[in-house]
Scaffold this active site. Structure first.
Site, PDB file in Angstrom:
ATOM      1  N   ARG A 164      84.219 -24.778 -36.927  1.00 28.00           N
ATOM      2  CA  ARG A 164      84.569 -24.830 -38.358  1.00 28.00           C
ATOM      3  C   ARG A 164      85.691 -23.827 -38.693  1.00 28.00           C
ATOM      4  O   ARG A 164      85.672 -23.159 -39.732  1.00 28.00           O
ATOM      5  CB  ARG A 164      83.352 -24.524 -39.246  1.00 28.00           C
ATOM      6  CG  ARG A 164      82.235 -25.530 -39.118  1.00 28.00           C
ATOM      7  CD  ARG A 164      82.657 -26.902 -39.631  1.00 28.00           C
ATOM      8  NE  ARG A 164      81.506 -27.761 -39.791  1.00 28.00           N
ATOM      9  CZ  ARG A 164      80.975 -28.487 -38.797  1.00 28.00           C
ATOM     10  NH1 ARG A 164      81.521 -28.463 -37.598  1.00 28.00           N
ATOM     11  NH2 ARG A 164      79.932 -29.247 -39.024  1.00 28.00           N
ATOM     12  N   SER A 250      77.304 -28.624 -45.644  1.00 30.39           N
ATOM     13  CA  SER A 250      76.587 -27.452 -45.110  1.00 30.39           C
ATOM     14  C   SER A 250      77.144 -26.199 -45.767  1.00 30.39           C
ATOM     15  O   SER A 250      78.353 -25.988 -45.752  1.00 30.39           O
ATOM     16  CB  SER A 250      76.812 -27.322 -43.604  1.00 30.39           C
ATOM     17  OG  SER A 250      76.309 -28.434 -42.932  1.00 30.39           O
ATOM     18  N   GLU A 350      80.115 -21.326 -45.235  1.00 32.36           N
ATOM     19  CA  GLU A 350      81.113 -22.223 -44.641  1.00 32.36           C
ATOM     20  C   GLU A 350      82.227 -22.584 -45.640  1.00 32.36           C
ATOM     21  O   GLU A 350      83.399 -22.569 -45.271  1.00 32.36           O
ATOM     22  CB  GLU A 350      80.374 -23.470 -44.140  1.00 32.36           C
ATOM     23  CG  GLU A 350      81.007 -24.107 -42.948  1.00 32.36           C
ATOM     24  CD  GLU A 350      81.245 -25.561 -43.194  1.00 32.36           C
ATOM     25  OE1 GLU A 350      82.399 -25.898 -43.502  1.00 32.36           O
ATOM     26  OE2 GLU A 350      80.292 -26.346 -43.107  1.00 32.36           O
TER      27      GLU A 350
HETATM   28  N1  EPU Z   1      66.335 -28.358 -39.948  1.00 29.99           N
HETATM   29  C1  EPU Z   1      65.151 -27.954 -40.509  1.00 29.99           C
HETATM   30  N2  EPU Z   1      65.090 -27.839 -41.871  1.00 29.99           N
HETATM   31  C2  EPU Z   1      66.136 -28.134 -42.674  1.00 29.99           C
HETATM   32  C3  EPU Z   1      67.359 -28.519 -42.095  1.00 29.99           C
HETATM   33  C4  EPU Z   1      67.434 -28.631 -40.711  1.00 29.99           C
HETATM   34  O1  EPU Z   1      64.164 -27.692 -39.830  1.00 29.99           O
HETATM   35  O2  EPU Z   1      66.004 -28.012 -43.890  1.00 29.99           O
HETATM   36  C5  EPU Z   1      66.411 -28.539 -38.492  1.00 29.99           C
HETATM   37  C6  EPU Z   1      66.505 -30.027 -38.171  1.00 29.99           C
HETATM   38  O3  EPU Z   1      65.247 -30.627 -38.073  1.00 29.99           O
HETATM   39  C7  EPU Z   1      67.233 -30.033 -36.853  1.00 29.99           C
HETATM   40  C8  EPU Z   1      68.125 -28.805 -36.949  1.00 29.99           C
HETATM   41  O4  EPU Z   1      67.619 -27.986 -37.998  1.00 29.99           O
HETATM   42  O5  EPU Z   1      66.343 -29.865 -35.793  1.00 29.99           O
HETATM   43  C9  EPU Z   1      69.599 -29.148 -37.191  1.00 29.99           C
HETATM   44  O6  EPU Z   1      69.734 -29.942 -38.360  1.00 29.99           O
HETATM   45  P1  EPU Z   1      70.816 -31.120 -38.451  1.00 29.99           P
HETATM   46  O7  EPU Z   1      70.721 -32.009 -37.262  1.00 29.99           O
HETATM   47  O8  EPU Z   1      70.667 -31.734 -39.795  1.00 29.99           O
HETATM   48  O9  EPU Z   1      72.215 -30.424 -38.301  1.00 29.99           O
HETATM   49  P2  EPU Z   1      72.779 -29.047 -38.873  1.00 29.99           P
HETATM   50  O10 EPU Z   1      72.920 -28.090 -37.733  1.00 29.99           O
HETATM   51  O11 EPU Z   1      71.968 -28.613 -40.025  1.00 29.99           O
HETATM   52  C10 EPU Z   1      75.284 -29.624 -38.447  1.00 29.99           C
HETATM   53  C11 EPU Z   1      76.575 -29.579 -39.242  1.00 29.99           C
HETATM   54  C12 EPU Z   1      76.654 -30.780 -40.175  1.00 29.99           C
HETATM   55  C13 EPU Z   1      76.586 -32.051 -39.345  1.00 29.99           C
HETATM   56  C14 EPU Z   1      75.267 -32.039 -38.540  1.00 29.99           C
HETATM   57  C15 EPU Z   1      75.161 -33.207 -37.593  1.00 29.99           C
HETATM   58  C16 EPU Z   1      77.135 -27.212 -39.467  1.00 29.99           C
HETATM   59  C17 EPU Z   1      77.200 -26.022 -40.375  1.00 29.99           C
HETATM   60  N3  EPU Z   1      76.632 -28.327 -40.000  1.00 29.99           N
HETATM   61  O12 EPU Z   1      74.220 -29.481 -39.386  1.00 29.99           O
HETATM   62  O13 EPU Z   1      77.924 -30.732 -40.811  1.00 29.99           O
HETATM   63  O14 EPU Z   1      76.637 -33.208 -40.171  1.00 29.99           O
HETATM   64  O15 EPU Z   1      75.196 -30.843 -37.731  1.00 29.99           O
HETATM   65  O16 EPU Z   1      76.017 -33.031 -36.509  1.00 29.99           O
HETATM   66  O17 EPU Z   1      77.529 -27.110 -38.306  1.00 29.99           O
HETATM   67  C18 EPU Z   1      79.018 -29.903 -42.772  1.00 29.99           C
HETATM   68  O18 EPU Z   1      79.622 -29.133 -42.036  1.00 29.99           O
HETATM   69  O19 EPU Z   1      79.218 -29.938 -44.016  1.00 29.99           O
HETATM   70  C19 EPU Z   1      78.012 -30.786 -42.193  1.00 29.99           C
HETATM   71  C20 EPU Z   1      77.243 -31.580 -42.942  1.00 29.99           C
END
Ligand code: EPU
Length: 354
Positions: A164, A250, A350
């Site tokens: 990012r 995010s 972010e």
């Molecule tokens: N999780 C929880 N509780 C929550 C949210 C997440 O337990 O409230 C757990 C989920 O169950 C999962 C893990 O955390 O096991 C990761 O969650 P998720 O797959 O939704 O991905 P993320 O790491 O939260 C990142 C990116 C997103 C992107 C997704 C999918 C960043 C900061 N965010 O989110 O990007 O869509 O992966 O690849 O790296 C963005 O940057 O605006 C964005 C939406």
């Protein structure tokens, strides 16, 4: 060139925060940038570049000159044995470009479907989702130096992409240590971006949400359009549509810790979601950390934590009684403090705070 004064920005930022641009110029072409630089006062003014407004928090009226990027156009500009090279104007909507590439038979951007914002913003924060980052599909970009008016081209190495992050997120000012900054933030305006889309396309799967879709549908060799549809479904199911509930995606980056630090947290919280990286460090899911601190669904004033994904902060007041940038930042601070107190980890926002 039209110089607009006191322009409401509520519909130009995806949180729907009320603020004004004291001065705003819409940039539809190089000629508009040249006109800005020919005007002595505008040339000297500090500048703020506005794309789709989907990754910013406005904490007051914007005093720097706002350059609203509206450069359009998308086309196949060349091809070689390995790739199709597609070019798009910085003002094009990102998701519309992804859809257009797939409809025209150029796969490769499908995992990045439905990310809000404009094409010009995608290299700035090296957008990423479901195992693909912009840098994996990036060929080069055109930008204009806002001091000299000169156009220049940058390849991927020159953009210094990180998680990012890119050269466009860093200031050119000298740091506190006196070392000169290398950044281009507010110094250069991205006009066009070129993408390299692979002819020997391979799906990027291997993400729990996508694997679930494969199991449910019994499709184990999905094509790019199928993945695009799955990604749209997955995102719609857990991320709020900014047209309905204001948000900036995010709100925090996923933090990286040492294996020792991670082992220490696992001892206390065995369920923590973590991914081992190639360099030995460990990435933690910030959404999980925030969720574990009990923030999901909570609010501070009109700023809320989304009830399906704790990493996303939302505007609970809608368009009629919108959240303020101050409320968003107060909530963000409170979350940072509780995550630090429980896990000893500092979460880094972010979006760009203006
Ligand atoms: N999780 C929880 N509780 C929550 C949210 C997440 O337990 O409230 C757990 C989920 O169950 C999962 C893990 O955390 O096991 C990761 O969650 P998720 O797959 O939704 O991905 P993320 O790491 O939260 C990142 C990116 C997103 C992107 C997704 C999918 C960043 C900061 N965010 O989110 O990007 O869509 O992966 O690849 O790296 C963005 O940057 O605006 C964005 C939406």
């Amino acid at each position: 060139m039209l110089v607009e004064k006191n322009v409401p920005l509520q519909s130009f930022n995806s949180f729907g925060i009320v603020a004004k641009a004291l001065t705003l110029v819409r940039v539809g072409s190089h000629a508009d940038i040249a006109a800005v630089l020919q005007d002595t006062a505008l040339r000297a003014a500090p500048k703020f570049i506005l794309g789709g407004g989907s990754n910013i928090v406005l904490t007051g009226d914007v005093k720097p000159l706002v350059l609203k990027v509206e450069i359009m156009g998308r086309q196949l500009v060349s091809e070689n044995a390995k790739s199709w090279i597609v070019e798009a104007g910085a003002g094009e909507n990102w998701h519309d470009l992804v859809t257009w590439t797939l409809q025209n038979g150029y796969p490769g951007l499908e995992n990045l479907a439905l990310i809000p914002g404009t094409v010009g913003a995608t290299p700035v924060q090296n957008i990423g989702a479901y195992g693909v980052e912009l840098q994996d599909r990036f060929e080069s970009l055109e930008a204009v130096d806002l001091t000299s008016g000169q156009s220049f081209t940058l390849n991927a190495a020159q953009c210094a992409f990180g998680y990012r992050d890119s050269v466009f997120k860093h200031s050119s000012k000298a740091s506190r240590t006196g070392a000169p900054g290398f950044g281009l933030a507010s110094k250069a305006l991205i006009t066009r971006v070129r993408f390299s889309l692979p002819k020997a396309w391979k799906p990027v799967l291997g993400y729990a949400d996508i694997e679930k879709k494969m199991l449910q549908s019994k499709i184990n060799a999905p094509d790019a359009l199928q993945i695009y549809e799955w990604i749209c479904d997955i995102r719609r199911a857990k991320l709020p549509d900014p047209k309905v509930i204001g948000n900036a995606g995010s709100f925090f980056k996923n933090p990286t810790v040492s294996p020792e630090q991670c082992a220490d947290i696992i001892q206390r919280d065995p369920k923590i979601v973590h991914y081992r990286l190639a360099d030995g460090s460990v990435k933690l899911a910030a959404g999980w950390l925030i969720d574990a601190c009990g923030w999901k669904g909570k609010s501070v004033g009109n700023a809320g934590v989304h009830d399906k994904q704790a990493l996303v902060l939302v505007n609970r007041g809608g368009a009629s009684n919108p959240v303020t940038g101050g409320e968003v930042m107060t909530l963000a601070k409170a979350i940072q403090i509780s995550v630090y107190e429980r896990f000893g980890i500092r979460l880094e926002p972010e979006p760009v705070v203006v």
